[in-house]
Structures are given as C-alpha cells and as structure tokens.
Design a protein around this motif. Structure first.
Motif, PDB file in Angstrom:
ATOM      1  N   SER A 410       0.821  -1.211   0.000  1.00 24.07           N
ATOM      2  CA  SER A 410       0.000   0.000   0.000  1.00 24.07           C
ATOM      3  C   SER A 410       0.855   1.261   0.000  1.00 24.07           C
ATOM      4  O   SER A 410       0.325   2.369  -0.100  1.00 24.07           O
ATOM      5  N   GLY A 411       2.167   1.091   0.129  1.00 26.07           N
ATOM      6  CA  GLY A 411       3.068   2.234   0.129  1.00 26.07           C
ATOM      7  C   GLY A 411       3.189   2.931   1.466  1.00 26.07           C
ATOM      8  O   GLY A 411       3.784   4.015   1.554  1.00 26.07           O
ATOM      9  N   ILE A 412       2.677   2.306   2.534  1.00 29.90           N
ATOM     10  CA  ILE A 412       2.670   2.956   3.842  1.00 29.90           C
ATOM     11  C   ILE A 412       3.925   2.670   4.642  1.00 29.90           C
ATOM     12  O   ILE A 412       4.460   3.554   5.320  1.00 29.90           O
ATOM     13  N   ILE A 413       4.433   1.429   4.560  1.00 29.93           N
ATOM     14  CA  ILE A 413       5.551   1.064   5.444  1.00 29.93           C
ATOM     15  C   ILE A 413       6.850   0.962   4.646  1.00 29.93           C
ATOM     16  O   ILE A 413       6.875   0.525   3.490  1.00 29.93           O
ATOM     17  N   HIS A 414       7.937   1.371   5.305  1.00 33.84           N
ATOM     18  CA  HIS A 414       9.256   1.400   4.686  1.00 33.84           C
ATOM     19  C   HIS A 414      10.279   0.875   5.688  1.00 33.84           C
ATOM     20  O   HIS A 414       9.991   0.727   6.879  1.00 33.84           O
ATOM     21  N   LEU A 415      11.468   0.612   5.201  1.00 37.32           N
ATOM     22  CA  LEU A 415      12.541   0.082   6.046  1.00 37.32           C
ATOM     23  C   LEU A 415      13.786   0.937   5.851  1.00 37.32           C
ATOM     24  O   LEU A 415      14.153   1.265   4.715  1.00 37.32           O
ATOM     25  N   LEU A 416      14.424   1.307   6.959  1.00 33.69           N
ATOM     26  CA  LEU A 416      15.619   2.136   6.900  1.00 33.69           C
ATOM     27  C   LEU A 416      16.758   1.443   7.642  1.00 33.69           C
ATOM     28  O   LEU A 416      16.643   1.137   8.830  1.00 33.69           O
ATOM     29  N   GLU A 417      17.854   1.174   6.915  1.00 37.34           N
ATOM     30  CA  GLU A 417      19.041   0.589   7.540  1.00 37.34           C
ATOM     31  C   GLU A 417      19.880   1.719   8.129  1.00 37.34           C
ATOM     32  O   GLU A 417      20.383   2.581   7.418  1.00 37.34           O
TER      33      GLU A 417
END
Length: 541
Positions: A410-417
């Motif tokens: 849905s484009g709501i959640i993301h991941l950041l290293e």
C-alpha cells in the motif's frame, strides 16, 4: 475445631506467566500452606503482554498451544471449550483451531486468567490458604535472617513471610514519559494515543516494532482479505499522508516462524556432556570450543546448507555475517514474501529445515555457557552468535508477515538501515535521523527495541536494593533455583524470577516457556525449603 498442621507463608509478587507457573508448582506440595499473591493490575493471572489494556485484538502471541506448558489443561483444549461467539470476537474460527496456530495475545491472556482462577479454586479445595490482592502494588521488600518483610499498598503495616518470590515481569517506561511526538516503548501510552497521518519512525524491526506499526496503521485504515487469500490494506481517504518507517542497524526483517518437531529432539553433538566437557577447560578459548561443537552439529544435520555458506571456513566471529548474507543481498520485503511462501509450504507438508532447527535447539545449550565467557569473548558473542540465536528463535507469526507485506504494497511502510554511523536528534516537535548524509524527519518516534537488562539500582524495592548494593552486588546474582545470593545469613528467602534482572547472564531468557521453567525451579526449591523448616502452628478451619 482447630487443627494443628504445618503452615508456612509464601508471597508471590506479580501474577503474570512467571508468577502463574510458580503458583502452579507450589500447589504440588504434600502439605498445604499459605500463599499470598500480589498483582498491581486489575486481574491476576493475565500478565502485561497479554492484557486487553496493553494490546489490540490483532496483536498475535508469538507462541502456539503446542509450545505452551499446560496448567489445568492445554491452551488448545481450553479453546475448544469456548463458545464460537467468544472466539469470533477475535476472528478465530472454531473449525480451524490447531495446536500450531498463532492467536491474539488477549485471547491467550483470557486462558491464563481462567487457569489462574481454576488453580486458586483447586488450591483452596486442597487446604491451601490463598489470598489474592489485585490492584495492589508491592512497594518494598527486606530480607532478614528468619523472615521477609513486605510493604504493599493494600497493607497498613509491613507483613512477614517465610519466602517471597518476585515475578514482576518486564519493565517499561511509564506513560507519563511519553509525549505527543515520542513513545519510549509501544506500551507507554501508544495504544490510547491518536497518531496523526504523518511520518512515523519506529526503532526496531522485531514483532514488537511490527505490532507498533499495526497499532498506528489501523487508526487510518483496515486490512481486507482478498478472494485469492491475499491481504490488502485499505487506507482512509484522509490518511493518504501516513508513512511508517521501521529502523534498525541491520536493515533486515525477521523471518516467519518455521515448522519443526516439538518437543525438541535432543542435539546429537552439542550435548550437555559435550558442553560440560568444553567448559571444563576453563574460560580461555571457551567460545571457540563451543562454536566448534555448533558447527559440527549443523553440518551433521544439514551438510548442503553448511557447504553453501562455507561453514568449514567460518568461526564464532564470521558465522553471523554468513547467516544473514542472503537477506542482506536481497530487498527486505521481497525476501519476506519469499520466506513466507517457503515457510507456509513447509508447514503444510510437515517439512523441517534442519539448519534452522539445529540453531533453535543450540541457543538453549549455548546460553548456559554465556556466564562463563571471558569479557572479551562475551563481547564477541554479543555482536556475533547472539544475533543469530535471537533472530532464529524470534521468528514471527506468518500472519504478521502478511500484514507487513500488505502495508508495504500500500506504500505505507518502509525500512531504513541505520548502520553503525547515524545520528538521531529528538526534539519536542519531532525527531531527525541522519544516515549517510541523508536526513529523515519523523513527527512521531516510537522506540520498540524491547526489554533491556536491568541492574540492582533499578529494583523498585528500596530496602532490598540497598541491601544488595551494600553487599557489592551491582546486579542481582541468583543461584540455580533463582534465589538471591549475596546477602549472607539472610540469603535464600527471596527468589528473583523477574526476567529483566536475569538477562545479563541469560540473554535469551524470555517468553512463556522460560517463565514456566523459572516458575517450576522456584516452586520446587521453595517446597524443599518449606519441607525442611516445618513449624507446627494452630489455625482455625
């Protein structure tokens, strides 16, 4: 008519899973005695991780019935006795109940509550004197040579016990430490807070972090089951600006819980005898000797995977990098989708991935070695093998992965290293995170990194804290039965089963199975003490 019999007084402080399993063990005594239970929450027996005050219906327990040590009955048997209407409140279908099914935490809390009430009734019928003090916080403890003194909100004066068992569970920051832009844990007011459709940052990628993301997301939409068994997240029209970012140093996501034989099959090479032999040569080189046993165990059960990762050329320091290499080299969400498909296929076919199963069983064997490591080897362990074990045993329910993927589509959640070189600047109106020269601004930040080990100075009982500090104990030291050491002649009357204070030397000690083992050990030790110190008093029936 009065009756003479042996009577001892035991206090249980905290009636979550550890306190519950301790209570269960104490009721096995041949001669009944007095048990007084203190619980600061409204209902004893539930425990914070499973209470309806701290969880949403969609939050899943990371344990299935087959893994939960039974009390008066198994969790699955209890579920089958419930009405279809009661289960439907949690979207649980009676016809689909299974011993390996992951169900809502609140439902598991209801099981524990019912079991607690049944145990109270069973104990009273057997002659135990049982008092349950709910909504009552114990404020202080003091261990003396012949008794334990206890102060509580429900008593006007201190009360004396022969033994006291501290089973207070996890410790999270109070809600008053949270602000509109920062929550120091997912259990510090997040569930009651309105989170606007804004940029939300969550520190952590474990199940707790994913649950925090779900708690935010469902304020702005709903999950919809598609005809092809896919899951879709449908955001509200006014919530299109919602963005949630999970952050961790590694930038990887947990894998889905995998199928394996339960109860665990015994290890063939890293046996208790082999581990004991490895420790007999002293702490120098111990970590490397134990890793050699680990490598031999994994190679014996899964030579193909061992060859693929080059196990023969790995050591205690390089194994973690090889273990995580596949996930680091693929997009995290694509890997999650692939892993979910594999895991679900294995579950349907009853197939065990042998290297995963070996690591799962090895973490318990290796944990006993951790307190014996040198300081330098302990640091090596914490940045290497410990990460492997935590990742392996913390695999999460498949449904949580499905929800995570639905949010990602849905484009709501993301991941950041984050890596090791990042900065985080938290201010009243939001948090700025700088990674590799790129700035990320979050209006709301949630710290979901889980429980941290606690020291003596963190104990909420002032008198006991001062006793331990005066004895030079910067962190509580317990014997093999979890009774406090270091208090001289007074030692042996207070058992410490509170997990945060045990995590220094037992880094993997968490969850219901650990609570059951701790409760059993404490209960059996307490019964031995009671049996050895019988005083006959007169009580009225």
């Amino acid at each position: 008519m009065p009756e003479s019999r042996s009577l001892k007084r035991v206090a249980i402080i905290g009636a979550g899973p550890t306190g519950l399993y301790t209570f269960f063990s104490l009721l096995k005594a041949d001669i009944p005695f007095e048990i007084v239970i203190y619980e600061q929450a409204l209902e004893a027996g539930v425990g914070m991780p499973y209470s309806d005050e701290e969880n949403l219906h969609l939050m899943l327990a990371n344990i299935a019935s087959i893994e939960i040590p039974p009390l008066t009955c198994t969790y699955l048997d209890w579920l089958r006795r419930q009405s279809a209407v009661r289960l439907a409140r949690y979207n649980v279908d009676m016809a689909e109940l299974d011993e390996r099914q992951f169900l809502p935490r609140i439902l598991l809390g209801e099981y524990f509550r019912d079991q607690f009430l049944a145990l109270v009734q069973r104990g009273k019928e057997a002659g135990f004197q049982i008092t349950v003090n709910e909504s009552c916080q114990v404020t202080d403890l003091e261990e003396r040579e012949h008794e334990v003194r206890l102060w509580a909100e429900c008593h006007e004066a201190p009360v004396c016990f022969d033994l006291a068992i501290v089973a207070t569970g996890h410790v999270w920051p109070d809600e008053d430490q949270a602000t509109r832009s920062f929550f120091p844990s997912p259990w510090s007011g997040l569930l009651d807070a309105h989170i606007p459709a804004c940029k939300v940052g969550i520190i952590g990628t474990s199940l707790s972090a994913i649950d925090a993301a779900m708690a935010v997301a469902i304020q702005h939409g709903r999950f919809v089951e598609e005809a092809d068994d896919a899951l879709r997240f449908e955001a509200d029209e006014r919530s299109q600006t919602l963005s949630i970012t999970l952050m961790s140093r590694s930038g990887i996501l947990p894998e889905a819980d995998f199928y394996c034989p339960i109860p665990y099959e015994p290890l063939q090479i890293a046996t208790p005898a082999a581990i004991s032999h490895a420790t007999a040569d002293g702490p120098d080189g111990l970590l490397d000797r134990v890793f050699t046993l680990m490598a031999r165990e994994i190679k014996a059960v899964d030579p193909h995977w061992s060859a693929r990762i080059g196990l023969r050329n790995l050591d205690a320091d390089s194994f973690a990098d090889a273990y995580f290499e596949d996930r680091h080299s693929h997009d995290a969400f694509r890997w999650s989708a692939y892993n979910l498909k594999e895991v679900e296929c294995n579950k349907r076919e009853g197939r065990t991935v042998n290297w995963r199963y070996a690591i799962l069983r090895l973490h318990e064997a290796v944990q006993d070695v951790v307190p014996l490591l040198t300081d330098s080897d302990r640091r090596r362990f914490d940045v290497g093998l410990a990460r492997v074990f935590v990742d392996n045993y913390s695999a999460i329910p498949s449904e949580s992965i499905r929800r995570l993927l639905a949010l990602q589509r849905s484009g709501i959640i993301h991941l950041l290293e984050l890596g090791l070189d990042y900065t985080m600047d938290r201010k009243p109106d939001g948090t700025t995170v700088n990674v590799g020269g790129v700035t990320h601004v979050f209006r709301v930040l949630i710290d979901a990194r889980g429980q941290k080990p606690l020291k003596t100075e963190n104990l909420p009982f002032g008198r006991l804290r001062r006793q331990l500090l005066a004895a030079g104990e910067s962190r509580p030291i317990v014997d093999e039965d979890y009774f406090l050491k270091g208090l001289g002649a007074a030692s042996g009357r207070i058992a410490l089963g509170a997990l945060p204070y045990l995590m220094h030397d037992r880094p993997f000690i968490q969850g219901i199975t650990a609570s059951a083992k701790i409760g059993s050990k404490i209960g059996n030790a307490a019964l031995r003490v009671i049996s050895a110190r019988q005083d006959v008093v007169t009580i009225s029936e």
